[in-house]
Every structure is written in structure tokens, then in C-alpha cells.
Design a protein around this motif. Structure first.
Motif, PDB file in Angstrom:
ATOM      1  N   PHE A 135      35.070  68.743  90.453  1.00  0.00           N
ATOM      2  CA  PHE A 135      33.955  68.489  89.339  1.00  0.00           C
ATOM      3  C   PHE A 135      34.021  66.910  88.956  1.00  0.00           C
ATOM      4  O   PHE A 135      32.956  66.269  88.828  1.00  0.00           O
ATOM      5  CB  PHE A 135      34.258  69.200  87.951  1.00  0.00           C
ATOM      6  CG  PHE A 135      32.994  69.061  87.097  1.00  0.00           C
ATOM      7  CD1 PHE A 135      32.079  69.911  87.409  1.00  0.00           C
ATOM      8  CD2 PHE A 135      33.174  68.246  85.890  1.00  0.00           C
ATOM      9  CE1 PHE A 135      30.738  69.827  86.400  1.00  0.00           C
ATOM     10  CE2 PHE A 135      32.042  68.160  85.173  1.00  0.00           C
ATOM     11  CZ  PHE A 135      30.962  68.992  85.259  1.00  0.00           C
ATOM     12  N   VAL A 136      35.215  66.431  88.912  1.00  0.00           N
ATOM     13  CA  VAL A 136      35.524  64.978  88.427  1.00  0.00           C
ATOM     14  C   VAL A 136      34.950  64.053  89.729  1.00  0.00           C
ATOM     15  O   VAL A 136      34.113  63.239  89.410  1.00  0.00           O
ATOM     16  CB  VAL A 136      36.788  64.563  88.049  1.00  0.00           C
ATOM     17  CG1 VAL A 136      37.164  62.924  88.455  1.00  0.00           C
ATOM     18  CG2 VAL A 136      37.525  65.060  87.078  1.00  0.00           C
ATOM     19  N   ARG A 137      34.995  64.507  90.784  1.00  0.00           N
ATOM     20  CA  ARG A 137      34.392  63.672  91.978  1.00  0.00           C
ATOM     21  C   ARG A 137      32.880  64.213  92.121  1.00  0.00           C
ATOM     22  O   ARG A 137      32.202  63.017  92.488  1.00  0.00           O
ATOM     23  CB  ARG A 137      35.200  64.151  93.471  1.00  0.00           C
ATOM     24  CG  ARG A 137      36.426  63.993  93.512  1.00  0.00           C
ATOM     25  CD  ARG A 137      37.210  64.005  94.867  1.00  0.00           C
ATOM     26  NE  ARG A 137      36.541  62.944  95.611  1.00  0.00           N
ATOM     27  CZ  ARG A 137      37.142  62.873  96.677  1.00  0.00           C
ATOM     28  NH1 ARG A 137      38.132  63.658  97.351  1.00  0.00           N
ATOM     29  NH2 ARG A 137      36.789  61.679  97.641  1.00  0.00           N
ATOM     30  N   LEU A 138      32.682  65.155  91.572  1.00  0.00           N
ATOM     31  CA  LEU A 138      30.991  65.574  91.830  1.00  0.00           C
ATOM     32  C   LEU A 138      30.440  64.407  90.832  1.00  0.00           C
ATOM     33  O   LEU A 138      29.368  63.927  90.678  1.00  0.00           O
ATOM     34  CB  LEU A 138      31.045  66.934  91.517  1.00  0.00           C
ATOM     35  CG  LEU A 138      29.316  67.485  91.384  1.00  0.00           C
ATOM     36  CD1 LEU A 138      28.983  67.258  92.830  1.00  0.00           C
ATOM     37  CD2 LEU A 138      29.441  68.825  91.100  1.00  0.00           C
ATOM     38  N   LEU A 139      31.087  64.329  89.401  1.00  0.00           N
ATOM     39  CA  LEU A 139      30.641  63.550  88.403  1.00  0.00           C
ATOM     40  C   LEU A 139      30.419  62.019  89.020  1.00  0.00           C
ATOM     41  O   LEU A 139      29.315  61.469  88.652  1.00  0.00           O
ATOM     42  CB  LEU A 139      31.462  63.323  87.239  1.00  0.00           C
ATOM     43  CG  LEU A 139      31.617  64.652  86.160  1.00  0.00           C
ATOM     44  CD1 LEU A 139      32.680  64.544  85.133  1.00  0.00           C
ATOM     45  CD2 LEU A 139      30.034  64.841  85.734  1.00  0.00           C
ATOM     46  N   LYS A 174      21.511  68.826  85.385  1.00  0.00           N
ATOM     47  CA  LYS A 174      22.546  69.057  84.747  1.00  0.00           C
ATOM     48  C   LYS A 174      23.848  69.774  85.342  1.00  0.00           C
ATOM     49  O   LYS A 174      23.523  70.882  85.937  1.00  0.00           O
ATOM     50  CB  LYS A 174      22.357  69.573  83.346  1.00  0.00           C
ATOM     51  CG  LYS A 174      21.378  69.028  82.436  1.00  0.00           C
ATOM     52  CD  LYS A 174      21.072  69.550  81.169  1.00  0.00           C
ATOM     53  CE  LYS A 174      20.384  71.092  81.520  1.00  0.00           C
ATOM     54  NZ  LYS A 174      19.965  71.861  80.195  1.00  0.00           N
ATOM     55  N   ILE A 175      24.977  69.246  85.429  1.00  0.00           N
ATOM     56  CA  ILE A 175      26.085  70.021  85.889  1.00  0.00           C
ATOM     57  C   ILE A 175      27.093  70.058  84.728  1.00  0.00           C
ATOM     58  O   ILE A 175      27.510  69.479  83.823  1.00  0.00           O
ATOM     59  CB  ILE A 175      26.814  69.177  86.970  1.00  0.00           C
ATOM     60  CG1 ILE A 175      27.145  67.789  86.687  1.00  0.00           C
ATOM     61  CG2 ILE A 175      25.912  69.153  88.170  1.00  0.00           C
ATOM     62  CD1 ILE A 175      27.896  67.095  87.789  1.00  0.00           C
ATOM     63  N   GLU A 176      27.684  71.408  84.747  1.00  0.00           N
ATOM     64  CA  GLU A 176      28.501  71.744  83.445  1.00  0.00           C
ATOM     65  C   GLU A 176      29.830  72.518  84.234  1.00  0.00           C
ATOM     66  O   GLU A 176      29.597  73.412  85.001  1.00  0.00           O
ATOM     67  CB  GLU A 176      27.841  72.779  82.486  1.00  0.00           C
ATOM     68  CG  GLU A 176      26.724  71.716  81.767  1.00  0.00           C
ATOM     69  CD  GLU A 176      25.877  72.987  80.898  1.00  0.00           C
ATOM     70  OE1 GLU A 176      26.635  72.962  79.874  1.00  0.00           O
ATOM     71  OE2 GLU A 176      24.789  73.130  81.089  1.00  0.00           O
ATOM     72  N   LEU A 177      30.950  72.194  83.645  1.00  0.00           N
ATOM     73  CA  LEU A 177      32.123  73.186  83.704  1.00  0.00           C
ATOM     74  C   LEU A 177      32.232  73.993  82.780  1.00  0.00           C
ATOM     75  O   LEU A 177      32.563  73.752  81.645  1.00  0.00           O
ATOM     76  CB  LEU A 177      33.327  72.054  84.038  1.00  0.00           C
ATOM     77  CG  LEU A 177      34.676  72.421  84.456  1.00  0.00           C
ATOM     78  CD1 LEU A 177      34.640  73.111  86.056  1.00  0.00           C
ATOM     79  CD2 LEU A 177      35.657  71.522  84.108  1.00  0.00           C
ATOM     80  N   CYS A 178      32.330  75.336  83.263  1.00  0.00           N
ATOM     81  CA  CYS A 178      32.441  76.532  82.298  1.00  0.00           C
ATOM     82  C   CYS A 178      33.392  77.546  82.932  1.00  0.00           C
ATOM     83  O   CYS A 178      33.604  77.416  84.037  1.00  0.00           O
ATOM     84  CB  CYS A 178      31.146  76.896  81.739  1.00  0.00           C
ATOM     85  SG  CYS A 178      30.094  77.384  83.112  1.00  0.00           S
TER      86      CYS A 178
END
Length: 518
Positions: A459-463, A498-502
Motif C-alpha cells: 500500500f505504501v508503494r501504491l500511494l 480513492k484507495i484505502e487500507l482497511c
């Protein structure tokens, strides 16, 4: 005539570059034979005859012997490497198993902050020790079990070696009763047993009972407050580790002796104890390294394939780090760079000024250009563009460090204007606003289920990737909404996503992607 043509044949053989060993064995002797035949033919043309007597035979034998001797001396002086001494040292060992082994220990940072840096360090030619505190494991078993499974999945994904081995090591065993330790190891064994791929990597802790029976456990429970000589489990861990080292296939890999000269070259470019910074030549471009090994006569022109093979080998065993077109001779430089980068003071939105990053590189004596290229390639930093048309091929004034982003406060009541979008029914409620995390009926949502694999690093790399692409198509100077667990981006002026980590109710890790019209 014979001497002259044989000398010419030797000179020709030196200039020919042959990549395969079989070609060198077959073709170069044929060149020598052709030289002898040409010498005899030359003498025949000019009416010379070779008298087969003692003097001529001895002269030819002595000449051939001297030619071979000077050929060997020529190669040794050209390469300046003591092949005879190395060969003599190796000949003392009767088998490959008796050869000494070199172990390079690299200590990872286990914090969540460093998850995205795993691809920089995990090597296919490595044995891994996943170390955790038994005391902390008892305090929150579900959390630490998930972290343990995550580390095993991460190793399996990045090592890219079906035969890699992992040791599970629990520390501070004396702070827990023996019965509790057994419960923990049993729980871990049961959990990992549901993952066949992870099960193949684990090295068992074989324990011999008092009744001459043996049982196995997945965890080596050690006490790190005592000397290893007084810790039975610690000694068993050391013994098992040594067995795996000798059993590893890559340890038996044979390399050409000339590669050892490059190994000495890498050691000369590593930081010595007591030095504050690294040597200025600690990193080099791949092209510059190729010129160096040619000047040192390690490789000749046309041997680029063998050169790439050598770099790949030393990269996989951890002696160097091969990153795109750059070679880092001391992997510790990458560790120090990341550690110091994540300790830097950041401005709003986890942005770091260019001058501060230059200062960081100067303190470590690291080349700034190569460092920025490496950090951008692995999405450790992302350039902040002032406009979509800005050229970022050189440098920008600020960089985002996604690893330092703060989490989104979803309970906030105060909304900033740039953080809002129009409500789903603007005609009936023109002035109404909704926080941009609240979906509208027209939005399309996708859920990506990573199950038990922790997607934090991905997710960090995706951001970083989304932020960079979004900046190239839309001006985000006043509408930058990026957090460590969520982000809103734009694709031109037509739509946003929007991308969200859940985390779901059953503790499965999800990444939610929502797409809507702007």
C-alpha cells in the motif's frame, strides 16, 4: 621460422576473447598447432629443412617450455592476482564441505515503518531468522501471530527461492513458565500448518527426550540474557544453522578465480570501522564498474555476459547491492540511508526539502544522484511537482516520504474546503458538502482481499505510484490528500479515485479502491 610463427600464434591467441571454457580449451591449442604448421610450411617454401637430431629437438622443447612459462607469468602480471597462492591454499582442503564458509549477518528493522524496504534486502541466497519476544507474544497473541505470518509470507514472496529456510526464534524464554512456552509453540505450529508453502520453509527444532524419543517444534526458545554456552536451545539453534549453511546449494557454487579480485575490490570500497562516512567510490554506475574490471584485467572486451553473471552472484550472496544501473559496494550504506531518512524532520504531508536530502547524503559521503534514483525506484520517496508539466527527470524542491505519512483521522468534525466534494444531490442541497471519504451512490468500489498477507508494504508503494501519476495529470498543489492508510487522487479533471487500507471483521486485510466522477 618455427619460433617466429609460434610467437605470432601466441599473440593472436591472447587477443581472442572466448566466453565459454570449452572454446578456450579447444580453439587456442588449435591456433598454436596452426602456428607450428605455418612455421614448417614457411621453412619449406624457403628451402629450409628441419633435421630431427638431438640439438633441434632440445631447442624446440626448451623454447616451448619457456613460451608456456612466460605465458603464465604474463597473465599473472597482467591481472596482479596471486593465483598460485590461492590455488595452494584451496588445495589444502580435501573436499568442498571442508572449505570455510563466510556468513554475512544483516539485521532488519522489524517495525511496520520498514515493511516497504524488504525488497531492498531480502536475498534468494540467504537463511532467515525471524526473531520475536515470547513475552510480547503472550500479551497480544492475535497481533503477533499475524505479524509472524506476515514476515513468513514476505520472505516467501521476495526471496524467490523455493528452497529458502527460515528459523523461528522466540526470546526471553526464562520470563515464561515452561508450560506456557509449550502452548505458544503449539499454537504457532498449528497456525503455520495451514500454509503448506510456509511449512516447507520452516526449520524444525528437533528435541531428544529422556526416553530416547524425539519430537519437533517450529520455534527455538532461547534466553538472550545468558551466554550461549549456558543455553541448550541456543546451542541447538547454532548447530541447526550450521547444518543448513553446509546443506545450502548456493554454498557449493563454483566461481572463477578471477572473480576473487573483484571481491577484493568491493572490500576496498566498504566503510572501515571508526570512519564517519563511506568512501566516495562506495557506489558506481554499472558502466563505470565495467570499465574498472576491464582496466584491472578481470574481464576483457566482449565478456559483458560473464560480467553481469558475476554482479548477479555477488548481489544474491549479499556482498553488493545491484540496483538498476547502480552498484552499491557496501549494503550497509542502504541501511543507514533509510534509517537516517526516516528520522528526518518532515513538513506537512511528510515532505522533505531537497536541501535536507542533500545534507543527508553529504553526511554519509554518499552520491546524491544515485541515492535519489534508488529511493525513487523503490518508492521510498516521491517527487512533489509544482505543476503537471514540470520536468522531474532531474530534481524537485520537495519529496514525499510515504513511510512517514500520518494516518487519516476518520472521526474529525472540521472539514477543510479542499478536502470536500459536492454532495450526491447538489440540486436539492447546493451548499451541502461531504467528506471525500464518504462514498456517493454513483461511485464504483472494488475490494482486493489479501487474506492473511499484510498489504502495508504494498500500500505504501501504491500511494507513491498513484501520487506521482496523479500529479502528472492534475494540479494537486491545493488538493493533496494522502495519508499512510488512505489517499485521494485524480486522473485529469474527469474523475477521481480513492484507495484505502482497511481490515474486515474476520481480520482479513483489504485494499478498497473507489472510483467516481469529479
Amino acid at each position: 621460422a618455427l619460433v617466429m610463427w609460434l610467437y605470432l600464434a601466441r599473440s593472436l591467441a591472447r587477443k581472442i576473447d572466448l566466453e565459454h571454457k570449452l572454446e578456450k580449451v579447444l580453439i587456442k591449442p588449435l591456433i598454436d598447432l596452426a602456428g607450428i604448421l605455418m612455421g614448417l610450411l614457411w621453412g619449406k617454401i624457403f628451402g629450409l629443412s628441419f633435421v630431427l637430431d638431438f640439438v633441434n629437438v632440445m631447442f624446440s622443447v626448451i623454447f616451448l617450455g619457456l613460451m608456456i612459462y612466460f605465458e603464465v607469468e604474463f597473465r599473472m602480471r597482467k591481472t596482479k592476482y596471486p593465483y598460485k597462492l590461492v590455488g595452494k591454499s584451496i588445495s589444502r582442503f580435501t573436499s568442498k564441505e571442508n572449505l570455510p564458509k563466510k556468513m554475512l549477518l544483516l539485521d532488519f528493522a522489524g517495525d511496520r515503518l520498514y515493511y516497504a524496504t524488504h525488497p531492498l534486502f531480502i536475498s534468494s541466497h540467504a537463511i532467515f531468522l525471524v526473531v520475536f519476544s515470547l513475552v510480547k507474544f503472550v500479551q497480544n497473541e492475535n497481533l503477533h501471530m499475524r505479524r509472524l505470518i506476515f514476515w513468513l509470507h514476505s520472505i516467501a514472496a521476495h526471496a524467490k527461492n523455493p528452497e529458502c529456510k527460515v528459523f523461528l526464534v522466540g526470546t526471553h524464554k526464562d520470563l515464561l513458565p515452561r508450560k506456557r512456552r509449550k502452548q505458544i509453540t503449539k499454537s504457532i505450529t498449528k497456525k503455520i500448518g495451514h500454509h503448506p508453502r510456509l511449512l516447507e520453509m520452516i526449520v524444525f527444532n528437533m528435541v531428544n527426550g529422556s526416553d530416547n524419543t524425539s519430537r519437533h517444534s517450529f520455534v527455538f526458545c532461547v534466553e538472550n540474557s545468558v551466554h550461549i554456552a549456558n543455553d541448550i536451545e541456543g546451542l541447538r539453534l547454532r548447530e541447526a544453522l550450521e547444518k543448513e549453511v553446509h546443506r545450502a546449494e548456493h554454498v557449493k557454487y563454483e566461481i572463477p578465480l578471477r572473480w576473487l579480485k573483484f571481491y577484493d575490490l568491493t572490500n576496498s570500497r566498504k566503510r572501515r570501522k571508526g570512519r564517519k562516512g563511506y568512501p566516495k567510490n562506495c557506489t558506481s554506475s554499472k558502466e563505470a564498474v565495467w570499465n574498472i574490471v576491464r582496466n584491472e584485467s578481470i574481464f576483457d572486451e566482449g565478456e559483458e555476459g560473464a560480467f553481469d553473471q558475476m554482479l548477479d552472484f555477488y548481489h544474491r550472496v549479499g556482498e553488493i547491492k545491484l540496483m538498476e544501473d547502480f552498484v552499491v559496494f557496501d549494503p550497509q550504506l542502504v541501511v543507514d540511508l533509510l534509517t537516517n531518512l526516516l528520522r528526518m524532520p518532515v513538513q506537512d504531508g511528510a515532505s522533505v526539502p531537497l536541501k535536507l536530502m542533500e545534507k543527508l547524503c553529504n553526511n554519509l559521503n554518499a552520491p546524491f544522484k544515485e541515492v535519489i534514483t534508488i529511493l525513487r525506484h523503490f518508492d521510498i520517496v516521491c517527487p512533489l511537482l509544482n505543476s503537471p508539466l514540470q520536468d522531474d527527470t532531474t530534481y524537485t524542491d520537495y519529496y514525499i516520504v510515504p513511510l512517514l505519512l500520518k494516518r487519516l483521522d476518520r472521526k474529525r468534525d472540521i472539514l477543510e474546503v479542499e478536502d470536500d466534494i459536492l454532495s450526491s444531490d447538489p440540486e436539492s442541497d447546493y451548499d451541502s458538502r461531504l467528506p471525500f471519504w464518504q462514498n456517493r451512490p454513483t461511485d464504483v468500489t472494488f475490494l482486493f482481499n489479501f487474506k492473511e498477507f499484510n498489504p502495508d508494504a504494498i500500500f505504501v508503494r501504491l500511494l507513491a505510484r498513484c501520487s506521482y501519476v496523479s500529479q502528472q495529470s492534475h494540479d494537486l498543489s491545493n488538493r493533496r490528500n494522502v495519508y499512510s492508510d488512505a489517499g485521494r487522487f485524480y486522473q485529469s479533471n474527469d474523475f477521481y479515485y480513492k484507495i484505502e487500507l482497511c481490515t474486515s471483521a474476520d481480520e482479513q486485510s483489504l485494499v478498497q479502491v473507489t472510483i467516481g466522477s469529479s
